[in-house]
Design a protein around this motif. Structure first.
Motif, PDB file in Angstrom:
ATOM      1  N   ARG A 232       9.003  -6.067   3.760  1.00 42.63           N
ATOM      2  CA  ARG A 232      10.038  -5.507   2.898  1.00 42.63           C
ATOM      3  C   ARG A 232      11.374  -6.202   3.134  1.00 42.63           C
ATOM      4  O   ARG A 232      12.101  -6.514   2.187  1.00 42.63           O
ATOM      5  CB  ARG A 232      10.147  -4.005   3.158  1.00 42.63           C
ATOM      6  N   VAL A 233      11.708  -6.466   4.379  1.00 43.12           N
ATOM      7  CA  VAL A 233      12.981  -7.095   4.714  1.00 43.12           C
ATOM      8  C   VAL A 233      13.075  -8.513   4.132  1.00 43.12           C
ATOM      9  O   VAL A 233      14.130  -8.918   3.643  1.00 43.12           O
ATOM     10  CB  VAL A 233      13.185  -7.117   6.245  1.00 43.12           C
ATOM     11  N   VAL A 234      11.966  -9.273   4.167  1.00 39.55           N
ATOM     12  CA  VAL A 234      12.009 -10.652   3.663  1.00 39.55           C
ATOM     13  C   VAL A 234      11.798 -10.720   2.149  1.00 39.55           C
ATOM     14  O   VAL A 234      11.754 -11.812   1.570  1.00 39.55           O
ATOM     15  CB  VAL A 234      10.984 -11.563   4.380  1.00 39.55           C
ATOM     16  N   GLY A 235      11.659  -9.552   1.504  1.00 38.61           N
ATOM     17  CA  GLY A 235      11.593  -9.532   0.046  1.00 38.61           C
ATOM     18  C   GLY A 235      10.215  -9.655  -0.549  1.00 38.61           C
ATOM     19  O   GLY A 235      10.078  -9.864  -1.766  1.00 38.61           O
ATOM     20  N   TYR A 236       9.172  -9.506   0.268  1.00 34.47           N
ATOM     21  CA  TYR A 236       7.809  -9.575  -0.253  1.00 34.47           C
ATOM     22  C   TYR A 236       7.474  -8.268  -0.974  1.00 34.47           C
ATOM     23  O   TYR A 236       7.754  -7.183  -0.459  1.00 34.47           O
ATOM     24  CB  TYR A 236       6.818  -9.808   0.892  1.00 34.47           C
ATOM     25  N   LYS A 237       6.895  -8.358  -2.149  1.00 32.75           N
ATOM     26  CA  LYS A 237       6.555  -7.176  -2.932  1.00 32.75           C
ATOM     27  C   LYS A 237       5.337  -6.478  -2.316  1.00 32.75           C
ATOM     28  O   LYS A 237       4.231  -7.019  -2.321  1.00 32.75           O
ATOM     29  CB  LYS A 237       6.254  -7.547  -4.387  1.00 32.75           C
ATOM     30  N   LEU A 238       5.548  -5.284  -1.801  1.00 34.04           N
ATOM     31  CA  LEU A 238       4.459  -4.569  -1.136  1.00 34.04           C
ATOM     32  C   LEU A 238       3.365  -4.156  -2.101  1.00 34.04           C
ATOM     33  O   LEU A 238       2.246  -3.844  -1.688  1.00 34.04           O
ATOM     34  CB  LEU A 238       5.013  -3.347  -0.401  1.00 34.04           C
ATOM     35  N   SER A 239       3.638  -4.168  -3.388  1.00 34.21           N
ATOM     36  CA  SER A 239       2.609  -3.853  -4.382  1.00 34.21           C
ATOM     37  C   SER A 239       1.523  -4.923  -4.408  1.00 34.21           C
ATOM     38  O   SER A 239       0.443  -4.689  -4.972  1.00 34.21           O
ATOM     39  CB  SER A 239       3.244  -3.727  -5.770  1.00 34.21           C
ATOM     40  N   ARG A 240       1.772  -6.066  -3.765  1.00 35.38           N
ATOM     41  CA  ARG A 240       0.802  -7.163  -3.774  1.00 35.38           C
ATOM     42  C   ARG A 240      -0.211  -7.072  -2.643  1.00 35.38           C
ATOM     43  O   ARG A 240      -1.194  -7.825  -2.644  1.00 35.38           O
ATOM     44  CB  ARG A 240       1.544  -8.497  -3.692  1.00 35.38           C
ATOM     45  N   ILE A 241      -0.005  -6.183  -1.683  1.00 31.84           N
ATOM     46  CA  ILE A 241      -0.938  -6.107  -0.558  1.00 31.84           C
ATOM     47  C   ILE A 241      -2.051  -5.106  -0.849  1.00 31.84           C
ATOM     48  O   ILE A 241      -1.976  -4.314  -1.786  1.00 31.84           O
ATOM     49  CB  ILE A 241      -0.225  -5.734   0.756  1.00 31.84           C
ATOM     50  N   ASP A 242      -3.082  -5.140  -0.023  1.00 30.67           N
ATOM     51  CA  ASP A 242      -4.202  -4.218  -0.165  1.00 30.67           C
ATOM     52  C   ASP A 242      -3.807  -2.864   0.437  1.00 30.67           C
ATOM     53  O   ASP A 242      -4.166  -2.543   1.567  1.00 30.67           O
ATOM     54  CB  ASP A 242      -5.437  -4.792   0.538  1.00 30.67           C
ATOM     55  N   SER A 243      -3.052  -2.085  -0.337  1.00 32.10           N
ATOM     56  CA  SER A 243      -2.562  -0.805   0.180  1.00 32.10           C
ATOM     57  C   SER A 243      -3.653   0.261   0.197  1.00 32.10           C
ATOM     58  O   SER A 243      -3.606   1.181   1.020  1.00 32.10           O
ATOM     59  CB  SER A 243      -1.368  -0.326  -0.653  1.00 32.10           C
ATOM     60  N   ASP A 244      -4.646   0.158  -0.694  1.00 32.68           N
ATOM     61  CA  ASP A 244      -5.716   1.165  -0.724  1.00 32.68           C
ATOM     62  C   ASP A 244      -6.461   1.218   0.604  1.00 32.68           C
ATOM     63  O   ASP A 244      -6.753   2.301   1.123  1.00 32.68           O
ATOM     64  CB  ASP A 244      -6.700   0.874  -1.856  1.00 32.68           C
ATOM     65  N   SER A 245      -6.762   0.041   1.170  1.00 29.56           N
ATOM     66  CA  SER A 245      -7.476   0.019   2.451  1.00 29.56           C
ATOM     67  C   SER A 245      -6.649   0.678   3.545  1.00 29.56           C
ATOM     68  O   SER A 245      -7.176   1.401   4.397  1.00 29.56           O
ATOM     69  CB  SER A 245      -7.803  -1.428   2.849  1.00 29.56           C
ATOM     70  N   ILE A 246      -5.338   0.432   3.522  1.00 25.84           N
ATOM     71  CA  ILE A 246      -4.465   1.039   4.523  1.00 25.84           C
ATOM     72  C   ILE A 246      -4.441   2.548   4.368  1.00 25.84           C
ATOM     73  O   ILE A 246      -4.674   3.299   5.325  1.00 25.84           O
ATOM     74  CB  ILE A 246      -3.032   0.473   4.398  1.00 25.84           C
ATOM     75  N   LEU A 247      -4.179   3.018   3.172  1.00 29.05           N
ATOM     76  CA  LEU A 247      -3.959   4.450   2.947  1.00 29.05           C
ATOM     77  C   LEU A 247      -5.243   5.268   3.053  1.00 29.05           C
ATOM     78  O   LEU A 247      -5.256   6.349   3.654  1.00 29.05           O
ATOM     79  CB  LEU A 247      -3.313   4.661   1.581  1.00 29.05           C
ATOM     80  N   ILE A 248      -6.322   4.764   2.487  1.00 25.45           N
ATOM     81  CA  ILE A 248      -7.584   5.511   2.548  1.00 25.45           C
ATOM     82  C   ILE A 248      -8.065   5.636   3.983  1.00 25.45           C
ATOM     83  O   ILE A 248      -8.478   6.715   4.433  1.00 25.45           O
ATOM     84  CB  ILE A 248      -8.655   4.833   1.664  1.00 25.45           C
ATOM     85  N   SER A 249      -7.999   4.522   4.728  1.00 23.26           N
ATOM     86  CA  SER A 249      -8.482   4.573   6.113  1.00 23.26           C
ATOM     87  C   SER A 249      -7.498   5.269   7.036  1.00 23.26           C
ATOM     88  O   SER A 249      -7.886   5.790   8.092  1.00 23.26           O
ATOM     89  CB  SER A 249      -8.777   3.158   6.623  1.00 23.26           C
ATOM     90  N   MET A 250      -6.211   5.322   6.670  1.00 25.19           N
ATOM     91  CA  MET A 250      -5.219   5.990   7.518  1.00 25.19           C
ATOM     92  C   MET A 250      -5.497   7.484   7.618  1.00 25.19           C
ATOM     93  O   MET A 250      -5.156   8.124   8.616  1.00 25.19           O
ATOM     94  CB  MET A 250      -3.808   5.739   6.988  1.00 25.19           C
ATOM     95  N   LYS A 251      -6.119   8.033   6.603  1.00 27.54           N
ATOM     96  CA  LYS A 251      -6.469   9.451   6.650  1.00 27.54           C
ATOM     97  C   LYS A 251      -7.367   9.760   7.845  1.00 27.54           C
ATOM     98  O   LYS A 251      -7.350  10.873   8.375  1.00 27.54           O
ATOM     99  CB  LYS A 251      -7.192   9.859   5.365  1.00 27.54           C
ATOM    100  N   ASN A 252      -8.163   8.764   8.264  1.00 27.02           N
ATOM    101  CA  ASN A 252      -9.071   8.968   9.387  1.00 27.02           C
ATOM    102  C   ASN A 252      -8.329   9.209  10.692  1.00 27.02           C
ATOM    103  O   ASN A 252      -8.892   9.750  11.650  1.00 27.02           O
ATOM    104  CB  ASN A 252      -9.981   7.744   9.563  1.00 27.02           C
ATOM    105  N   LEU A 253      -7.064   8.791  10.742  1.00 27.16           N
ATOM    106  CA  LEU A 253      -6.285   8.910  11.974  1.00 27.16           C
ATOM    107  C   LEU A 253      -5.578  10.257  12.104  1.00 27.16           C
ATOM    108  O   LEU A 253      -5.131  10.613  13.194  1.00 27.16           O
ATOM    109  CB  LEU A 253      -5.246   7.788  12.041  1.00 27.16           C
ATOM    110  N   GLN A 254      -5.449  10.996  10.988  1.00 29.10           N
ATOM    111  CA  GLN A 254      -4.779  12.296  11.063  1.00 29.10           C
ATOM    112  C   GLN A 254      -5.726  13.325  11.660  1.00 29.10           C
ATOM    113  O   GLN A 254      -6.874  13.453  11.249  1.00 29.10           O
ATOM    114  CB  GLN A 254      -4.290  12.754   9.691  1.00 29.10           C
TER     115      GLN A 254
END
Length: 348
Positions: free
Chosen positions: A120-142
């Motif tokens: 985010r700081v260097v200006g990369y658009k976070l919409s371009r990353i594989d956010s689904d893998s992060i968010l779906i699997s992050m639920k496993n950590l809660q």
């Protein structure tokens, strides 16, 4: 004159310090190799606070950070209990058999927070990353109580990782990766009798834990940034929290992280940031805090934990953040809740 007695914020010297840390990490950090992304976050975000991000190749930085993301073999792997975020360093990506077989997945919530913050700081658009893998699997950590583990197996759980999860969801603009209600309930349990927050329910109030609690609640939309609204309708005990925070400013002007501890550079941000989030930053003595921080400024550039010691990246970054909070001329403003420069304020 002893450099620590300087009444000026030596911006150019601090830029050189961060450039050195960015280009060639000192040998003293070898044992921190597993946290390489975190160290990079301090250097790169620090340069942005100092209005010197032009000193780094942003595209190169973004590509380097992206190389640390863990990806599932296929979509069904997202239900295997593992977390597919970012590794903290190259060594945590080594094959498990040491030759070329399958990789151990050591993706970590804190590393993922740092990776997204850098991007985010260097200006990369976070919409371009594989956010689904992060968010779906992050639920496993809660966990059932609402807290988070930072990695999928064999790790502690506390408020630090609740904050990381909230910051990740906020930066990705998608809250599907956590149950906010359960996280809120856990945070409330961590408020102590004296108003501060401990890392886990029933533990001693601590400046870092208090920041994690308040910043996470703010990111999740559970507390206001208006002090009058916070005090009248908050889910937490705001008057006691304010009293605890204000009592942390010691006679030397610095902030202590816990009762009866020495003032420490980093708590100028951790505790000062809480007061800023709550709209109560005008209640502490900014002049005295600035004077204390300058006693920790070193002739090498950067800041030390206590006066008279050598500088380190961690305390330097949070000193820069504190000076930004104090509106030091020439520094970029902060998004306090995310702990990174406020990109909207600098036209990004």
């Amino acid at each position: 004159m002893d450099f620590s007695e300087s009444s000026s914020f030596e911006k150019d010297r601090h830029i050189y310090f961060l450039e050195m840390m960015f280009d060639t990490i000192p040998s003293m950090y070898q044992e921190q190799e597993i946290n390489r992304l975190t160290l990079a976050y301090f250097a790169i975000s620090g340069l942005h606070i100092l209005s010197a991000l032009d000193r780094v190749d942003k595209d190169r930085v973004a590509n380097w950070v992206l190389s640390f993301q863990s990806h599932p073999g296929n979509i069904s792997d997202l239900d295997n209990g593992e977390f597919y975020g970012f590794h903290g360093s190259r060594t945590s990506q080594f094959p498990s058999d040491g030759i070329g077989g399958s990789h151990l997945n050591f993706s970590h919530l804190a590393s993922t927070y740092c990776a997204l913050a850098i991007l985010r700081v260097v200006g990369y658009k976070l919409s371009r990353i594989d956010s689904d893998s992060i968010l779906i699997s992050m639920k496993n950590l809660q966990q059932p109580d609402g807290c988070f583990m930072p990695i999928h197996t064999g790790a502690e759980k506390d408020l630090r990782f609740v904050y990381c999860a909230a910051a990740i969801c906020s930066m990705l603009n998608d809250w599907s990766g956590m149950d906010k209600g359960k996280a809120m309930a856990y945070i409330i349990q961590c408020q102590s009798y004296d108003g501060g927050f401990g890392l886990v329910p029933g533990s001693e109030s601590h400046g870092g834990a208090t920041y994690c609690a308040v910043a996470a609640l703010r990111l999740m939309g559970f507390i206001e940034d208006d002090l009058s609204k916070c005090t009248s309708s908050s889910i937490i005990d705001v008057p006691s929290l304010l009293e605890w925070c204000l009592q942390r400013q010691a006679i030397d002007g610095g902030f202590q992280g816990r009762t009866n501890k020495a003032s420490d550079t980093c708590y100028a941000f951790w505790v000062g940031g809480v007061l800023k989030i709550l709209g109560a930053h005008h209640f502490f003595d900014k002049g005295s805090l600035r004077e204390f921080l300058l006693t920790c400024q070193t002739k090498y550039g950067g800041f030390s934990k206590f006066p008279g010691q050598l500088p380190d990246l961690y305390h330097s970054y949070y000193a820069f953040s504190a000076f930004s909070l104090l509106e030091e001329p020439g520094l970029n403003p902060l998004c306090i809740e995310l702990g990174i420069p406020d990109l909207s304020a600098v036209g990004i």
